[in-house]
Write an enzyme that holds these catalytic residues in place. Structure first.
Site, PDB file in Angstrom:
ATOM      1  N   GLY B  12     -14.421 -33.064 -29.643  1.00  0.00           N
ATOM      2  CA  GLY B  12     -13.162 -32.851 -28.931  1.00  0.00           C
ATOM      3  C   GLY B  12     -12.002 -33.592 -29.558  1.00  0.00           C
ATOM      4  N   ARG B 302      -4.257 -42.929 -52.026  1.00  0.00           N
ATOM      5  CA  ARG B 302      -5.016 -44.063 -51.502  1.00  0.00           C
ATOM      6  C   ARG B 302      -6.086 -44.557 -52.460  1.00  0.00           C
ATOM      7  NH1 ARG B 302      -5.239 -41.556 -45.409  1.00  0.00           N
ATOM      8  NH2 ARG B 302      -3.102 -42.142 -44.923  1.00  0.00           N
ATOM      9  N   GLU B 422     -12.416 -32.738 -40.181  1.00  0.00           N
ATOM     10  CA  GLU B 422     -12.942 -33.684 -41.168  1.00  0.00           C
ATOM     11  C   GLU B 422     -14.396 -33.406 -41.524  1.00  0.00           C
ATOM     12  OE1 GLU B 422     -12.246 -37.763 -40.088  1.00  0.00           O
ATOM     13  OE2 GLU B 422     -13.278 -38.556 -41.844  1.00  0.00           O
TER      14      GLU B 422
END
Lengths: 281, 652, 280
Positions: B12, B302, B422
């Site tokens: 969720g 990054r 993801e």
């Protein structure tokens, strides 16, 4: 564990720089095996190093790995609720030394700086206990549903940009929008009471977070279309008029949301809405 | 009217909620499963913002095409290009939609959405709501799903754990027709039928012990799909965020937005300088990112920033006070501006580090942050004419996007099983750019949701028509698995050898040490051996809690077993990829090798060997040719580094 | 169980209206009355300024008697009392006690000043109800069996009989009388707090003070008002508890006979400044 081939330097090693002497912290934990079961207190001794940045959850993890009480009795790991560990999800709210707060931001070096210091942990008292420190806060989400806490947009298709908004108004809404439904304001509220029966949720006091959310949605151009419905709920039993103005909510809110401002603003809106409704009927 | 087809969404967070809202809008019934109340999902932790081309950036020369190019370049060209094309071109529409939902995006004086600079771009293209953008977006989608729930289209199963997908032979092909899940309060295990199953369970940070992830980000759900036969792609691509606050239980993220709003990374030029940072004059500070990357400065991607910090601290020994820390400095910015734009993250630092970052530079170090790899997913390419506005910089007549509504959009290799957000491998290649994660998650849900709805409605068999045993047998197996764990439970501390919590700690340490910023084949092999040992010990793990009510001990141990399988995938992929690409940096293979490894790693579970089988698939790259990924790096400036008691050479 | 068929109980249907009327009643008429009542009763002290107009006895008592005479000259006094005072007080009290029982004070765990006032507001409400009942029953309804010494309060001897009621009879302060006086002290103090704090919360309830700063500012106003009322309340109680009934009686009779009128000021009188103080 640093070894000969260590290449990415873990910060786990007890000898990590900045970590000082270790000490024992005693945790008194109010435990309960499940709904309807009696509560009991158990104590645990946890080794904590100065400067390692340990919080209550790190200590609960250590207790889970070694579930033996301070008296040496074997027991089960303590059950607790946790999520982000950085005070934005609201999951790990519990009563620490008598006060509702997030356990993740409760740092041991602050709470128990000396060897032998004690910390008490209790589940929140305004929500039914599931087990140990884990409580069921579904009432808060139910209330959001009842308040129609959403923008009634036409759908998920591309229909152009949203309404323009002045920065001052955005800042006001943003403050309320950081509410993480943690329940601190409700735990500290003398007017908000434990209601295990969902049938009574709609007439018992909704509490500060719900009033803050009412303001948040009423202030938005699209979500505000449902403002009359929300104000109807605020006029009903359990609405804004049940606030007792103890103002604990605003003091315990970890996000420093101006909840009492919202209570006053919704009080005003409810007065006007109530008058309108009185004369329009 | 017949009953609507049901779709199961597991997870969720942003992707799961966006998918749920879309599926509900398409008229399907959604069963939404989540370990936590969905409003507490890990997406709340995202801080910096969400990228999209916007009017200001467009007039400055930016475009959707450039957003795509930046994303591919940032990801070192490992991502399939059509999904990235589609995502970046949908991005402005998604921002508009979120705006309508009431997301309190920061505003300009005139009331337009404000923008900030973010890593991997030279244009301000990041929309933000303070420094809690993920929280704000999650709440907006949570509200829309709550609205659908109030309307009866969505049923939530919160505090339920997904245990495995249910597969069945349908018309000669294996399909996913439901899931087995467990109520983590009553501990009841049961099966659920569905016309499609969406996995949207996020990353696997807990495999690395202390990461920036939430405690629910174990990767166990992805592992369970992998164990059931789903391919896991690019597992070795793990993002280490350069700026995190090390802690005892996790590493807390210090958002890239701190640098986007002007934060500067530095260390004292004098090795072992113990002065308070405010006592160190600017000329004696080494702003190593700005010196090494004059163009992008502190806002290099990054992986690069992490490696540079690592280089400065570990290789050069220049970290603050000799420790693995560097300064992230915002003290030159006005307090009011900081509070307006970054309050959320500054408060986190203040609460957890005990110092006000408005006054004192923050001490930070890299930490595991994001899982670029994930369940392999496919799509239907769609060739179309280039858009004269969005694609004006492409120099192309034709472009390739994804076909909206195609039933295989973000489908795994198992029909009926989808992966969004993801947990899939699409979009980010070998490094994710800051503020692209929120975009990919929401885009996945909204875009793939249409195809999933079509699949559930038109393609999938009616799950009610399948034999009961298809569902009962796997539920029984999971029940037995749980019972077997419970049977070994006894109160008190287990032997360290079989203590699940200690095994998890060892796993985290091993993975962080072997497979984060820098890797070598030798160390990865050693780690793989360690994981095999841990697997063996985990199989004998002893519980301390035998209860059948909210037994977190059981759920943790079961999850650990699956995390170990995923750890093997990450290590095996890293061993086989004998090159350096994006976040995957091999000391023994420091260069990118397009000839051999411009390929997607596929890990398939070999049940007999209880180990992954690695193979490769070509990257689908119809538009952009790979180019060297340098971000304009200049020679580093070690001559600017002073040794103690040596007169200072002029700072460059 | 939600009752879908039956209409919701009266209290639920008119929840908001009753809450607001409860708040309103506390300010108007009850709060306004309390202010005027304390002004009247503290005249036993400030009335001493009328010493030159009340030649005999205690000038404060005389002034008080004069005020009481005015009140008792009002037409339909009983109707004003019943509908303007007793019923609103009963309404405010009954609802207030009911509302108060819905809360659970927690000042021990959250010892903030605001939270203490929350608790004190409820305690002052409970005690206030008992005190007002005792006050009205003994002095207005003549339940003299509740008064040590059994003094019957009489409107034409308002000050002296009140003093006797507070002192436990006419022979100086007795121990039971001291208890009654102390009870009065506590009762009126709590009621003054209840009103001042109630005014502060009412401004939030009605949405007049929306920001924390406005609430702080209004809080200062309420505190000032409360302090002023507290001075009047204490001076009234102390004034009557120490009043000599005999001296009071002299002044009362003078006022009742029309030989003294603290309100009546003739220009000539100011000019002549009769040193004897009496009227021709």
């Amino acid at each position: 564990m640093p070894n000969a081939t260590s290449q990415n330097g873990t910060v786990e090693d007890p000898a990590a720089p900045g970590v000082g002497r270790t000490r024992t912290v005693r945790f008194r934990v109010k435990r309960c095996d499940g709904p309807g079961k009696p509560s009991r207190w158990e104590s645990f001794d946890v080794r904590v190093a100065q400067g390692e940045g340990a919080n209550i959850l790190a200590c609960l993890q250590r207790i889970a790995a070694n579930p033996v009480t301070a008296e040496g009795a074997k027991t089960t790991p303590v059950v607790w609720d946790a999520g982000c560990l950085e005070e934005v999800c609201g999951a790990c709210t519990m009563v620490v030394n008598g006060r509702a707060r997030q356990a993740c931001s409760a740092l041991i070096d602050t709470l128990a700086p000396n060897d032998g210091d004690e910390i008490t942990l209790e589940p929140m008292s305004k929500f039914p206990v599931v087990r140990d420190l884990h409580v069921d806060r579904s009432r808060m989400f139910h209330t959001l549903k009842r308040l129609k806490a959403w923008a009634p947009i036409d759908g998920l298709y591309a229909l152009g940009p949203g309404p323009r908004e002045q920065p001052a108004r955005q800042q006001e809404r943003y403050a309320y929008s950081t509410c993480m439904t943690c329940g601190c304001c409700l735990e500290a509220c003398p007017q908000f009471r434990l209601e295990p029966q969902p049938g009574r949720w709609d007439t018992a006091f909704v509490g500060a977070n719900a009033i803050g959310q009412t303001l948040l949605f009423n202030e938005h151009a699209i979500a505000g279309e449902l403002a009359p419905d929300r104000l109807d709920e605020m006029l009903a039993p359990g609405g804004v008029s049940d606030c007792g103005n103890a103002q604990n909510c605003v003091k315990v809110c970890p996000k420093e949301i101006p909840l009492t401002d919202a209570i006053a603003a919704i009080g005003r809106a409810a007065t006007i809405h109530g008058l309108k409704r009185f004369f329009a009927r | 009217m017949s009953e609507p087809r049901r779709v199961i969404v597991v997870g969720g967070g942003l992707a799961g909620l966006a998918a749920s809202a879309r599926l509900a809008e398409q008229g399907l019934a959604v069963d939404l499963f989540s370990l936590v109340p969905v409003k507490r999902s890990h997406s709340v932790c995202a801080q910096g913002g969400i990228n999209a081309c916007n009017e200001v950036a467009r007039q400055q020369g930016f475009s959707e095409w450039m957003h795509m190019d930046e994303t591919l370049y940032g990801g070192d060209f490992l991502a399939d290009q059509p999904p990235v094309y589609e995502m970046t071109h949908w991005a402005p529409k998604i921002i508009d939609l979120l705006d309508r939902m009431g997301v309190p995006f920061n505003r300009t004086h005139e009331g337009f959405r404000d923008l900030r600079l973010f890593g991997g771009s030279l244009f301000k293209r990041t929309h933000f709501a303070g420094a809690t953008t993920g929280q704000q977006l999650l709440y907006a989608l949570d509200e829309q799903v709550r609205r659908a729930e109030a309307g009866g289209a969505v049923t939530k199963y919160e505090h339920w754990e997904f245990l495995r997908p249910i597969l069945a032979e349908v018309d000669g092909a294996t399909r996913c027709v439901g899931i087995v899940a467990q109520d983590l309060r009553t501990m009841q295990v049961r099966s659920f039928r569905a016309s499609a199953v969406v996995i949207a369970t996020g990353g696997c940070g807990l495999i690395f012990g202390k990461s920036t992830n939430s405690v629910s980000c174990t990767g166990a759900a992805a592992a369970r799909c992998y164990l059931a036969g789903a391919w896991y792609a690019n597992g070795e691509m793990i993002q280490v965020h350069p700026t995190a606050i090390p802690g005892a239980d996790k590493c807390r993220l210090m958002s890239e937005s701190a640098r986007g709003e002007g934060g500067r990374v530095w260390v004292p030029k004098t090795k072992g300088d113990t002065r308070h940072p405010s006592q160190i004059p600017p000329a004696e500070r080494w702003y190593f990112l700005e010196e090494r990357y004059p163009k992008y400065g502190n806002l290099v991607p990054r992986d690069i920033a992490s490696r540079e910090i690592f280089d400065v601290c570990v290789n050069m020994g220049m970290g603050i006070g000799g420790e693995n820390m560097v300064y992230l400095d915002l003290t030159h910015k006005p307090r009011e501006e900081l509070d307006l734009k970054l309050k959320g993250i500054l408060e986190i630092y203040e609460k957890f580090a005990g110092e006000d970052p408005r006054d004192v530079p923050m001490k930070i170090f890299p930490a595991m942050h994001y899982t670029m790899g994930g369940l392999w997913t496919t799509f239907t390419p769609e060739e179309r004419a280039a858009d004269p506005v969005m694609d004006r910089d492409s120099g192309r007549q034709r472009v390739t996007g994804m076909a909206l509504g195609a039933t295989n959009t973000m489908q795994t290799n198992i029909p009926g099983l989808y992966a969004l957000g993801e947990v899939n491998f699409a979009y980010h290649g070998a490094t994710r750019l800051g503020a692209n994660a929120l975009l990919s998650c929401i885009f996945d849900g909204l875009f793939a949701g249409v195809g999933i709805a079509n699949s559930a409605r038109d393609e999938a068999p009616d799950p009610a028509s399948l034999a009961a045993d298809v569902f009962d047998a796997p539920a029984k197996q999971e029940q037995d698995r749980a019972e077997a764990l419970r049977a070994r439970a006894r109160a008190g501390a287990p032997d360290p050898e079989v203590n699940p919590y200690l095994i998890a700690q060892e796993l985290g340490r091993e993975m962080t040490d072997a497979s984060t910023v820098v890797k070598t084949g030798e160390r990865l092999e050693q780690a793989l051996g360690k994981i095999r040992e841990l697997k063996d010990r985990c199989a004998r793990a002893t519980l301390a809690d035998a209860s059948m009510w909210t037994n977190q001990n059981l759920a943790f141990t079961r999850g650990l077993s699956d995390m170990l399988r995923l750890a093997e995938v990450i290590l095996a992929g890293g061993i086989e990829r004998k090159e350096s690409r994006g976040s995957h940096y091999r000391l023994d293979y420091p260069d990118r090798d397009d000839a051999n490894f411009w390929k997607t790693t596929i890990a398939e579970y070999d049940a007999d060997a209880d180990a992954p089988r690695i193979s490769y698939r070509d990257v689908i790259a119809p538009m952009v040719e790979p180019r060297a990924r340098t971000y304009g790096k200049t020679q580093s400036a070690p001559e600017a580094v002073r040794q103690p008691e040596t007169p200072a050479p002029a700072a460059s | 169980m939600p009752d879908h068929d039956r209409p919701a109980p009266f209290m639920q249907r008119h929840h908001f209206l009753l809450r607001r009327l409860h708040s309103l009643a506390g300010i108007m008429p009850i709060g306004v009355f309390l202010m005027s009542h304390l002004t009247t009763n503290s005249s036993v002290v400030w009335g001493l300024v009328n010493a030159n107009r009340i030649p005999e006895g205690h000038a404060g008592a005389g002034t008080f008697q004069h005020e009481v005479n005015f009140i008792h000259s009002l037409p339909y006094l009983i109707l004003i009392e019943v509908f303007g005072l007793w019923l609103p007080i009963a309404f405010h009290a009954v609802l207030g006690v009911y509302y108060a029982t819905t809360g659970r004070p927690n000042h021990a765990r959250y010892p903030y000043q605001d939270n203490w006032r929350y608790t004190l507001q409820r305690i002052s409400g409970y005690v206030g109800v008992l005190f007002i009942f005792y006050h009205i029953a003994t002095l207005r309804w003549g339940w003299t069996f509740l008064i040590p010494g059994g003094t019957q309060w009489e409107a034409q001897y308002a000050a002296s009989t009140l003093a006797m009621a507070l002192q436990g009879g006419g022979d100086g302060l007795t121990t039971p009388g001291l208890l009654v006086s102390a009870g009065y002290m506590v009762g009126v103090s709590l009621l003054v707090f209840h009103l001042a704090n109630g005014l502060w919360t009412a401004a939030i309830t009605w949405g007049l003070t929306v920001t924390a700063r406005a609430q702080r500012r209004w809080g200062l106003v309420c505190a000032g008002l409360g302090a002023a009322m507290m001075v009047m309340a204490w001076s009234a109680v102390i004034g009557f508890a120490t009043l000599d009934p005999a001296q009071a009686r002299l002044a009362e009779e003078a006022v009742n006979r029309g030989h003294a009128d603290p309100a009546h000021v003739e220009p000539a009188e100011i000019l002549t400044q009769n040193p004897e103080g009496g009227r021709p």
